[in-house]
Design an enzyme around this catalytic site. Structure first.
Site, PDB file in Angstrom:
ATOM      1  N   ASP A 118     -42.572  69.313  23.104  1.00  0.00           N
ATOM      2  CA  ASP A 118     -43.553  70.178  22.445  1.00  0.00           C
ATOM      3  C   ASP A 118     -44.999  69.794  22.708  1.00  0.00           C
ATOM      4  OD1 ASP A 118     -43.205  67.817  20.664  1.00  0.00           O
ATOM      5  OD2 ASP A 118     -44.603  68.907  19.386  1.00  0.00           O
TER       6      ASP A 118
ATOM      7  N   ASP B 216     -37.415  65.626  23.583  1.00  0.00           N
ATOM      8  CA  ASP B 216     -38.338  64.903  22.730  1.00  0.00           C
ATOM      9  C   ASP B 216     -37.795  65.001  21.299  1.00  0.00           C
ATOM     10  OD1 ASP B 216     -40.868  63.757  21.797  1.00  0.00           O
ATOM     11  OD2 ASP B 216     -41.295  65.781  21.093  1.00  0.00           O
TER      12      ASP B 216
ATOM     13  N   ASP C  95     -39.973  64.264  17.893  1.00  0.00           N
ATOM     14  CA  ASP C  95     -40.952  64.774  16.934  1.00  0.00           C
ATOM     15  C   ASP C  95     -41.515  66.121  17.371  1.00  0.00           C
ATOM     16  OD1 ASP C  95     -41.870  62.299  14.947  1.00  0.00           O
ATOM     17  OD2 ASP C  95     -41.086  61.642  16.875  1.00  0.00           O
TER      18      ASP C  95
END
Length: 224
Positions: free
Chosen positions: A176, A20, A22
């Site tokens: 996250d 991922d 961000d």
């Protein structure tokens, strides 16, 4: 902290690592919240920090809908205004690498692991940010949202696998937020959940492995 005996060795053998963007590779939270606050205030909406944190991770359209109860059409226009303002005002100093990400990328490169990005950010914006961080040569591809072809995290992961010509059995995802875990699992890919972004305690209970830092991720992947 995860003890060595608890680390699934099967993840160390996977040749491809999807990330991922961000909150996983880059600390974009402040820039995202600042930009979203500005476009919401222009509409007469005064957001709380708690509401704005709900935008960190999932696609923005659905994030605006869920966090602020706006219609789909309003969420679409808010997203467009957000993207225009983000592109105009945000610089690389606003999205520095997460702690120990450069170390992890170096170690994975030395180990011969293949890497790509699968994000819920609009693809053109994600590519630009990756380039500004000097990471373009690190990743084989950057797959992000590209309406109407690619609308979800699962879509980005699926197309990254197809682009790289790999099976799910070769791949591990690092993310996250819960939507990273759900998107990876929808594609048959195990996911390492890392508490470097906006995840709440317990959010990574559904992950195959939960880590508190990128150093722990490096250990799980067998490169530290």
């Amino acid at each position: 902290m995860i003890a060595d005996s608890e680390m699934p060795t099967r993840l160390r053998d996977r040749s491809v690592v999807l990330f991922d963007f961000d909150g996983t590779l880059a600390d974009t939270g402040g820039a995202v919240m600042r930009t979203a606050r500005a476009v919401l205030r222009a509409r007469g909406i005064e957001p709380t920090d708690a509401d704005l944190r709900k935008l960190l991770g999932p696609p923005l359209v659905s994030g605006f809908e869920r966090a602020f109860g706006v219609t789909h059409d309003t969420a679409l226009s808010l997203t467009q205004e957000y993207r225009e303002l983000f592109d105009k005002t945000v610089t690389p100093s606003d999205f520095p690498p997460i702690d120990d990400v450069p170390f992890l990328l170096d170690r994975l490169t030395l180990a011969g692991r293949r890497m790509s990005i699968a994000t819920s950010r609009k693809e053109s914006g994600a590519r630009s940010m990756v380039d500004q961080l000097g990471w373009t040569d690190r990743f084989e591809c950057v797959m992000g949202l590209n309406e109407p072809v690619r609308l979800t995290k699962a879509d980005s992961i699926r197309d990254a696998l197809e682009y790289m010509g790999v099976d799910a059995a070769d791949v591990v995802m690092v993310g996250d937020r819960l939507n990273d875990i759900e998107g990876a699992h929808a594609c048959g890919v195990p996911c390492i959940g890392v508490y470097t972004g906006a995840a709440q305690p317990g959010e990574h209970d559904a992950a195959d492995v939960s880590c508190g830092s990128m150093l722990e991720v490096a250990r799980v992947l067998g490169v530290a």
